[in-house]
Design a protein around this motif. Structure first.
Motif, short mmCIF file in Angstrom:
data_model
loop_
_atom_site.label_atom_id
_atom_site.label_comp_id
_atom_site.label_asym_id
_atom_site.label_seq_id
_atom_site.Cartn_x
_atom_site.Cartn_y
_atom_site.Cartn_z
N SER A 1 45.81 16.15 46.88
CA SER A 1 46.27 16.74 48.13
C SER A 1 47.12 17.98 47.90
CB SER A 1 47.08 15.71 48.92
OG SER A 1 48.22 15.28 48.18
N SER A 2 47.63 18.15 46.68
CA SER A 2 48.47 19.31 46.39
C SER A 2 47.68 20.62 46.38
CB SER A 2 49.18 19.13 45.05
OG SER A 2 48.24 19.03 43.99
N VAL A 3 46.36 20.53 46.29
CA VAL A 3 45.51 21.74 46.32
C VAL A 3 44.53 21.70 47.48
CG1 VAL A 3 45.70 22.22 43.86
CG2 VAL A 3 43.90 20.70 44.67
N LEU A 4 44.70 20.73 48.40
CA LEU A 4 43.75 20.60 49.51
C LEU A 4 43.76 21.84 50.40
CD1 LEU A 4 41.71 18.81 50.95
CD2 LEU A 4 43.61 17.75 52.21
N GLY A 5 44.95 22.40 50.65
CA GLY A 5 45.02 23.61 51.46
C GLY A 5 44.32 24.78 50.81
N LYS A 6 44.47 24.91 49.50
CA LYS A 6 43.82 26.01 48.78
C LYS A 6 42.31 25.86 48.81
CE LYS A 6 44.50 28.70 44.55
NZ LYS A 6 45.21 28.74 43.25
N VAL A 7 41.82 24.64 48.66
CA VAL A 7 40.37 24.41 48.67
C VAL A 7 39.81 24.70 50.06
CG1 VAL A 7 38.58 22.65 48.46
CG2 VAL A 7 40.42 22.75 46.78
N ASN A 8 40.48 24.21 51.11
CA ASN A 8 40.01 24.49 52.46
C ASN A 8 40.09 25.98 52.78
OD1 ASN A 8 39.14 22.02 53.69
ND2 ASN A 8 41.25 21.32 53.65
N GLY A 9 41.11 26.66 52.24
CA GLY A 9 41.19 28.10 52.42
C GLY A 9 40.05 28.82 51.73
N LEU A 10 39.69 28.35 50.52
CA LEU A 10 38.54 28.93 49.82
C LEU A 10 37.26 28.74 50.62
CD1 LEU A 10 37.20 30.17 47.31
CD2 LEU A 10 37.17 27.89 46.29
N PRO B 1 50.61 18.27 37.19
CA PRO B 1 49.24 18.50 36.71
C PRO B 1 48.60 19.67 37.44
CG PRO B 1 49.32 16.59 38.16
CD PRO B 1 50.74 16.99 37.91
N THR B 2 47.76 20.38 36.75
CA THR B 2 47.04 21.50 37.34
C THR B 2 45.60 21.09 37.61
OG1 THR B 2 46.48 22.35 35.14
CG2 THR B 2 48.49 23.21 36.20
N TYR B 3 45.07 21.58 38.71
CA TYR B 3 43.71 21.23 39.11
C TYR B 3 42.89 22.50 39.27
CZ TYR B 3 45.93 16.78 40.28
OH TYR B 3 46.64 15.60 40.23
N ASN B 4 41.63 22.39 38.89
CA ASN B 4 40.71 23.51 38.98
C ASN B 4 39.99 23.46 40.33
OD1 ASN B 4 38.99 25.63 38.52
ND2 ASN B 4 37.59 24.46 37.21
N VAL B 5 40.31 24.39 41.21
CA VAL B 5 39.67 24.41 42.53
C VAL B 5 38.27 24.98 42.47
CG1 VAL B 5 41.88 24.58 43.73
CG2 VAL B 5 40.66 26.66 43.11
N PHE B 6 37.89 25.54 41.32
CA PHE B 6 36.54 26.09 41.15
C PHE B 6 35.66 25.15 40.34
CE2 PHE B 6 39.33 29.77 41.73
CZ PHE B 6 38.68 30.41 42.77
N SER B 7 35.95 23.85 40.39
CA SER B 7 35.15 22.89 39.65
C SER B 7 33.74 22.80 40.25
CB SER B 7 35.81 21.51 39.68
OG SER B 7 35.85 21.01 41.01
#
Length: 447
Positions: A364-373, A207-213
């Motif tokens: 959790s698969s995008v947690l690093g990307k969100v924290n990086g943002l 699944p793909t998640y939108n980190v800009f939600s």
């Protein structure tokens, strides 16, 4: 680069990205130490920023290590706590070992390497500390990415199948992935080969998640606003303390003296006094992180405490110009009171925002990307805050209104107090507490 390194840690793991970030910082420090002009130093710092996204990665690792929400306040207070220790030790290393030829002429004679590069020694010391971190991290740090855990750290029933023995074996791995006693172990049955050759190959789509939600961006905007006005405070504080003091008892007229816009000059403190005050501020920050924050988060709740701290945060900047009119005998108690108020709001708010970012992340698969943002957004605000605050202070200085810079920070903090209500609340945290059977307590029902 924070978002890039955070996203890379989602793909290759947290540990390699973290160690690579330490290597980048070490290289940056050595380059700054050998700098002979401002542009080489700036380039070294820029390379350090390009090769280091550890703030977001560390936040992600803390979030993955904590599995129970009630443990999050203590866990998320560790990184700011260690950061405060670094703000005490780091300047001490820089001040003690910078220009060692002047401080230790017998050990570092004229014409030596450290005479030609006066800032090399403190940078080498810090680079050595980083090298120690890299070595210890390589051997002792465990990967926290949930999809890259070793087998022995996974749940006990991960590898259970029809061939798993009912009685556990006595070797190191209690529940092996296969039954070694099976007479068919190591062989391939004909029907299995047929099934392998004929079975259709299906690839499960991730699944793909939108980190800009909207939910994520609301927390990141709140973090950015906080980072901005918090950075302006750190930038203005030593300037305001060291700026020349202008007597306020002169006959300018009662209305001018009582005016909130009349605030000439600074406090006129010596460099040594400012250094002592900053050291005491570090101690206050450590106390807030280690003692006050966990208690407040547990008693009040993460979301409620976040709202209260953000709404009342403008008070921090409003009270600072009043120090100009405090009697000399009460100046230092008044300064420490203002710093206590500031650290109470600032130190408590940062880990609360980290917890809310973790809650807003869908996987959790995008947690690093969100924290990086979030780290990148904070870095952008830290870049903008000092020149804006410095400009407002210089303009106010000419108008006998150094409070103008503090009022500018107050204005931004008020915007944050309004925007914080856009952060969506996770009601399960503050209004639901579970007992051993997962039942809602009466207090939760009342809430």
């Amino acid at each position: 680069m924070g978002m890039y390194w955070g996203g890379l840690s989602d793909r290759v793991g947290r540990k390699p990205v973290l160690l690579l970030g330490c290597v980048g910082t070490m290289f940056s420090m050595i380059m700054v130490g050998f700098a002979t002009n401002i542009w080489v130093a700036v380039l070294g710092r820029a390379i350090g920023g390009l090769l280091n996204g550890n703030i977001g990665v560390i936040q992600t690792m803390v979030g993955e290590l904590v599995t129970k929400p009630e443990h999050e306040p203590k866990a998320y207070s560790i990184m700011p706590f260690v950061w405060s220790i670094g703000t005490i030790i780091g300047p001490a290393i820089g001040g003690t070992f910078a220009d060692p030829h002047e401080s230790f002429p017998n050990m570092f004679p004229k014409g030596s390497l450290f005479d030609r590069f006066p800032y090399l020694l403190p940078n080498l010391i810090c680079a050595g500390m980083l090298l120690m971190s890299i070595v210890l991290g390589y051997f002792l740090l465990e990967e926290t990415h949930p999809d890259m855990q070793p087998r022995v750290l996974l749940p006990d029933d991960t590898f259970l199948s029809e061939n798993t023995p009912l009685i556990e074996t006595s070797d190191a791995m209690k529940r092996p992935a296969v039954d070694l006693r099976d007479e068919n172990y190591g062989t391939m049955r004909a029907r299995d080969i047929k099934n392998i050759n004929t079975a259709p190959k299906t690839v499960e789509k991730q699944p793909t998640y939108n980190v800009f939600s909207k939910k994520i961006m609301a927390v990141i905007v709140s973090l950015s606003i906080f980072t901005y006005h918090s950075m302006t405070f750190d930038h203005l504080l030593p300037i305001f303390f060291e700026d020349d003091k202008v007597p306020t008892s002169q006959p300018f007229g009662i209305f001018k003296v009582l005016s909130p816009f009349y605030s000439p000059g600074g406090l006129g403190l010596s460099l040594q006094s400012v250094g002592m005050i900053m050291a005491v501020q570090g101690v206050i920050a450590l106390f807030m992180q280690a003692v006050v924050f966990p208690l407040m988060a547990e008693r009040v709740g993460v979301y409620r405490l976040f709202i209260l701290i953000t709404v009342f945060h403008p008070i921090v900047y409003i009270i600072m110009p009043a120090l100009l009119f405090v009697p000399e005998s009460l100046l230092y108690p008044a300064i420490y009171f203002c710093l206590t108020v500031r650290n109470f709001f600032s130190i408590l708010l940062y880990p609360l925002l980290l917890i809310l970012i973790k809650e807003a992340t869908p996987s959790s698969s995008v947690l690093g990307k969100v924290n990086g943002l979030a780290a990148s957004a904070g870095a952008a605000c830290r870049m903008v805050a000092p020149p804006v605050a410095g400009y407002l202070y210089s303009v106010g200085r000419k108008m006998d209104c150094t409070a103008l810079a503090w009022y500018g920070s107050t204005f931004v903090a008020v915007i944050g107090a309004i925007q914080c209500f856009q952060v969506q609340r996770d009601r399960s945290r503050d209004s639901v507490s579970e007992d051993g059977e997962g039942q809602v307590t009466p207090a939760a029902e009342t809430a």
